[in-house]
Structure formats: C-alpha cells, structure tokens
Design a protein around this motif. Structure first.
Motif, PDB file in Angstrom:
ATOM      1  N   LEU A  15      31.822  49.470  28.839  1.00 49.99           N
ATOM      2  CA  LEU A  15      32.026  49.599  30.280  1.00 49.99           C
ATOM      3  C   LEU A  15      33.506  49.731  30.606  1.00 49.99           C
ATOM      4  O   LEU A  15      34.317  48.911  30.149  1.00 49.99           O
ATOM      5  N   THR A  16      33.833  50.745  31.387  1.00 48.71           N
ATOM      6  CA  THR A  16      35.213  50.840  31.885  1.00 48.71           C
ATOM      7  C   THR A  16      35.331  49.882  33.066  1.00 48.71           C
ATOM      8  O   THR A  16      34.318  49.414  33.609  1.00 48.71           O
ATOM      9  N   ALA A  17      36.579  49.636  33.484  1.00 50.83           N
ATOM     10  CA  ALA A  17      36.799  48.632  34.541  1.00 50.83           C
ATOM     11  C   ALA A  17      36.062  49.012  35.835  1.00 50.83           C
ATOM     12  O   ALA A  17      35.417  48.168  36.457  1.00 50.83           O
ATOM     13  N   GLY A  18      36.153  50.280  36.214  1.00 53.86           N
ATOM     14  CA  GLY A  18      35.518  50.721  37.469  1.00 53.86           C
ATOM     15  C   GLY A  18      34.011  50.563  37.425  1.00 53.86           C
ATOM     16  O   GLY A  18      33.390  50.078  38.369  1.00 53.86           O
ATOM     17  N   THR A  19      33.415  50.947  36.294  1.00 52.39           N
ATOM     18  CA  THR A  19      31.958  50.846  36.164  1.00 52.39           C
ATOM     19  C   THR A  19      31.523  49.387  36.159  1.00 52.39           C
ATOM     20  O   THR A  19      30.538  49.006  36.790  1.00 52.39           O
ATOM     21  N   LEU A  20      32.286  48.564  35.432  1.00 55.25           N
ATOM     22  CA  LEU A  20      31.939  47.144  35.327  1.00 55.25           C
ATOM     23  C   LEU A  20      31.966  46.481  36.710  1.00 55.25           C
ATOM     24  O   LEU A  20      31.021  45.781  37.086  1.00 55.25           O
ATOM     25  N   TYR A  21      33.025  46.724  37.469  1.00 52.24           N
ATOM     26  CA  TYR A  21      33.117  46.054  38.769  1.00 52.24           C
ATOM     27  C   TYR A  21      32.092  46.598  39.765  1.00 52.24           C
ATOM     28  O   TYR A  21      31.608  45.867  40.622  1.00 52.24           O
ATOM     29  N   ARG A  71      42.846  37.921  37.479  1.00 50.18           N
ATOM     30  CA  ARG A  71      41.567  37.860  36.759  1.00 50.18           C
ATOM     31  C   ARG A  71      40.538  37.217  37.675  1.00 50.18           C
ATOM     32  O   ARG A  71      40.780  36.138  38.209  1.00 50.18           O
ATOM     33  N   ARG A  72      39.417  37.897  37.792  1.00 51.53           N
ATOM     34  CA  ARG A  72      38.347  37.357  38.640  1.00 51.53           C
ATOM     35  C   ARG A  72      37.214  36.915  37.730  1.00 51.53           C
ATOM     36  O   ARG A  72      36.665  37.734  36.967  1.00 51.53           O
ATOM     37  N   THR A 130      34.253  43.223  27.005  1.00 52.25           N
ATOM     38  CA  THR A 130      34.316  43.142  25.537  1.00 52.25           C
ATOM     39  C   THR A 130      33.099  42.391  24.979  1.00 52.25           C
ATOM     40  O   THR A 130      32.541  42.775  23.948  1.00 52.25           O
ATOM     41  N   HIS A 162      35.967  36.507  32.886  1.00 54.72           N
ATOM     42  CA  HIS A 162      36.632  37.462  33.784  1.00 54.72           C
ATOM     43  C   HIS A 162      36.248  38.882  33.378  1.00 54.72           C
ATOM     44  O   HIS A 162      35.630  39.095  32.316  1.00 54.72           O
ATOM     45  N   GLY A 163      36.621  39.842  34.192  1.00 55.59           N
ATOM     46  CA  GLY A 163      36.152  41.220  34.026  1.00 55.59           C
ATOM     47  C   GLY A 163      36.293  41.783  32.629  1.00 55.59           C
ATOM     48  O   GLY A 163      35.315  42.221  32.021  1.00 55.59           O
ATOM     49  N   TYR A 164      37.516  41.765  32.087  1.00 53.68           N
ATOM     50  CA  TYR A 164      37.714  42.393  30.786  1.00 53.68           C
ATOM     51  C   TYR A 164      36.960  41.650  29.687  1.00 53.68           C
ATOM     52  O   TYR A 164      36.418  42.265  28.767  1.00 53.68           O
TER      53      TYR A 164
END
Lengths: 346, 110
Positions: free
Chosen positions: B38-44, B69-70, B26, B20-22
């Motif tokens: 990567l911050t959440a916005g950049t990662l997605y 969680r995706r 990590t 999932h994203g987080y």
C-alpha cells in the motif's frame, strides 16, 4: 546522491503532491505526506514517483467529499431568508428603470401591472417577513417577466425569438429571471410566523424603497417619451419618407441602462467583498451574496467581456458561458466559505 | 460484511495493537507475504473509509523526527469484522482442501 539530498528531494516533491489536499484537511495531508516520506526513506527514490502520485490522488479524492460537506453545512434557508428584502428592492428598482422611460399611456398594461405590482408586493412581504406575500409577489413578477420567452406579450426579436431582447447590449428582463426565482425561494424560506413590530417593518419598507425612490428621482421627469411603434414607408425620390405612428407598446420591455447596470454592479461588488470578509460571523450573508452572484453570472459575462464579431452559434455562446464561469466560481467559493464558517467551532 | 484483501490485511496488522500509517503498510506487506503493498495515499484512503465504517479509530498523533505519525487502533467492530472475514476465508479454503485430499473422487469425476 547523498542521503541528505535524497531526503530533501523527497520532502520537496511529497510536499508539492500534498498540496492537492484541501486546506481544511491540512492535518490529514501532513500525516499522509509524512507516511509517504517514511516509505521513500526506506525504499529509496524509486518509490518516490509512486508515493507522490498516490499522495496527489488521495488529496484530489478528498476534495469532492469536502465540497459536498461544505454545501451540506451551508446555511441555505437562512441565506435565502436574508436576501429577500435587498433582492425585492433591487427587482423593483430594475422594473422602475424599465417602466419610467418607456411607458407613455394609460391604463397600465397587464404585464407592467404584474411586474411593478408584484415587485412592490414582494418588497412589502419581505419587509413584513410574510412568506406568502413575498412568494406571491415574486411569482407574479417572474411570470410577467418570463411570459415573452414562452411567446406571450411582446414582439419578435432576432431569430424569431419572442423576447425583450433587441439584439444589442444586455436584456435586463432576461437577466432578472433567475434573481426573481431566487426571490420566490427566499419568500418561501421565511419563517411561518415572525415577530413584526410596526417600527421595524416601517424601517424595512423605507430601506427597501430607497433605491426605487432614488431611481424615480433620477428618471423623473424623463425625456419626452416616444410612441413605441413607428413604421417608416419608402417614398418616391425627392420626397420625405412617411412616418406612421402606431399604437403604444403595451408590453413590458426594458432596455439596457448604463446608470442602472453601474449601480447594480457596484452594489453587488460591495456586497460580495463585505460579506466575504464577514463570512465567519455571518455565513448566511456570504451565502446570500454568492447565490445572487450565481444568478447573474451570465449577464455579468455579457457586461464584463467584449462582444466578438463572429456568428453567435459558433462562438459567442460558449465564449460567454466560459466567461460566466468566473463569477460562478467566485459564487461557489462564497458558498463553501459559508459552509466552512458554519462548521468552524464557536 | 466482506472485506477487500487490502482492508483485511490492514485490519489484521492492527490486531497486535495500535500502529502508525507506515508501520501498518509494512506490517500488511509482511502478513500478506508481499501481496498487499500500500502506498501512503491508498493506505490513508482505506483507513478513512474504515474509520467511517467504525472499524478503526485514531488513537493518537505524535511527531517523530519532525514527522507526524497518526496511530490507528481496531475498534470492537473492526476486530469482529476481521475475525468474520478470516472465518469466511477459512471456510472457503476448507471446501477446496477437502476435495483436493480425495483423489478417488477426482478420478471418478474424470
């Protein structure tokens, strides 16, 4: 700060930042927001500003793409096709309002012949759903209405600009140009061949002519029409000035008419509200009213906002363009609503 | 197709299975030894672009502790892309390492 408070602060701020996502991307917004919350839980509040900023920027970045998608999905051709009859009917109405109170001689000047004949032709073409008849009629109307702005067919207004515009109120001739252009596009968007039952065509012609008939009934018999050109010569003190009546004014010109503007305003408002509410079932109608609204956004700004007594070049033009942004934004919203309705399942 | 470092490490983090994203964020930080954060916005944003290019796809979504969680997984194209990029980087690295191991050549040049 307790863990609970920290979590609450994180939830409020990340929730606020995620509002930048468009409503259509709600699920994405939730996934990104919750990912940001997990990052803040792990790294502590020092990560919060960075995550919030990143979240907000991610939402903003999705917006142009989402808007472009709505624009692509919007039913442009169907909308243009659906607006032909009401628009042709309205344009004929406008020119009847210009013609009856002003025209006082025969034969009909070529400008008026093109305006009235073209509008009527476009209306009949729209009723028949015959693309070339509609497009040719609308083009003739457009050419006649636009001619004064390229130096043909009228006298000279303020700032030596050839125009219908007399320096006050609203120039409906100028205001009709974009809607007439829209009608040309509408005519060209009609299907090449369509079923034309005589009964349906008759009903459509009758419906299209209703506003014109009401206008004629309202305007006829009008007040005694005055000769259009009058020169006043100064006279020696004590004697009345001498009036010289010139040749009749043979070119198209339409003064602002409060009943006409009121009727058009009400009709447009009703169309916008009605089609907005029914956008899911009939997106092409919502898009059509959005297109018409966009085409008259600038004249609406003239009508809806008070005039400022400052030099035109210094203030009024930007002021009116800014005022026109409101109907334009509403029109854009209608376009996007139509696009979203087309994407919605079912 | 050349990959940016962030995309490379995002794809590399998915080689062991869906995340999932987080968890991707990590794992990418671990694999890059902290170079890619990567911050959440950049990662997605990156995941969206890679999904549009057919490199990754959403596997499932689940809600854990009230949070969505995706999960993403690599596609065949994504696996090939990260392998090609690894080969390209390895080949580029070999050029430098080979020359660093030849002091006489370096001396000759000097």
């Amino acid at each position: 700060m307790s863990a609970r408070t920290r979590r609450r602060v994180s939830e409020v701020l990340t929730g606020a930042a995620s509002l930048t996502f468009p409503r259509a991307r709600h699920a994405d917004a939730r996934a990104v927001r919750d990912c940001a919350r997990e990052a803040v839980d792990d790294a502590g509040l020092r990560a919060l500003p960075r995550e919030c900023l990143s979240l907000a920027m991610a939402g903003l970045r999705t917006r142009p793409g989402e808007a472009a998608l709505d624009f692509r999905r919007a039913p442009w051709r169907a909308a243009l096709s659906v607006l032909t009859l009401p628009l042709a009917s309205t344009i004929l109405l406008v020119w009847i309002f210009g013609f009856i109170p002003r025209y006082d001689h025969w034969p009909l000047g070529e400008g008026w012949a093109m305006l009235l004949g073209g509008s009527l032709l476009a209306l009949i073409g729209a009723a028949l759903r015959y693309r070339w008849l509609t497009a040719v009629g609308a083009t003739a109307t457009l050419v006649a209405a636009a001619a004064p702005y390229v130096g043909y067919g009228t006298d000279v207004a303020i700032a030596d600009t050839p125009s219908f515009f007399r320096g006050w109120s609203l120039d409906i001739g100028a205001a009709s140009l974009l809607p007439t252009l829209l009608l040309v596009a509408g005519g060209l968007s009609l299907p090449r061949r369509s079923e034309r039952s005589a009964r349906v065509v008759l009903a459509r012609v009758s419906a299209g002519l209703v506003p014109a008939v009401i206008a004629v009934a309202h305007l006829w018999p009008g007040p005694s029409r005055e000769p259009t050109r009058i020169w006043v010569y100064g006279a020696p003190a004590g004697s009345p000035p001498k009036l010289v009546v010139g040749a009749p004014y043979e070119y198209p010109w339409i003064p602002a008419s409060r009943p006409l503007i009121t009727a058009l305003g009400i009709a447009l408002a009703v169309a916008v509200v009605f089609t907005w509410r029914r956008a899911r079932a009939h997106p092409q109608r919502a898009l059509a009213s959005g297109l018409v609204l966009a085409s008259v956004a600038y004249p609406l700004a003239w009508i809806g906002f008070p005039s400022m007594s400052v030099p035109y070049w210094a203030y009024e033009a930007p002021y009116y363009w800014a005022a026109a942004a409101l109907p334009l934004m509403l029109a854009l919203t209608l376009v996007r609503r139509a696009g979203r309705a087309c994407a919605a399942p079912g | 197709m050349e990959l940016r470092p962030a995309s490379y490490f995002v794809l590399a983090s998915l080689l062991d299975g869906p995340l999932h994203g987080y968890a991707i964020s990590t794992r990418a930080a671990e694999l890059s030894e902290g170079h890619v954060r990567l911050t959440a916005g950049t990662l997605y944003g990156a995941l969206d672009r890679m999904a549009a290019r057919g490199l990754v796809e959403v596997e499932r979504e689940e809600t854990v502790d009230g949070r969505l969680r995706r999960y993403y997984r690599l596609t065949g194209g994504g696996r090939d892309a990260v392998a090609e990029e690894a080969d390209r980087l390895a080949s580029a690295a070999r050029v430098v390492h080979a020359r660093r191991r030849r002091p006489s050549h370096a001396k000759g040049l000097a």
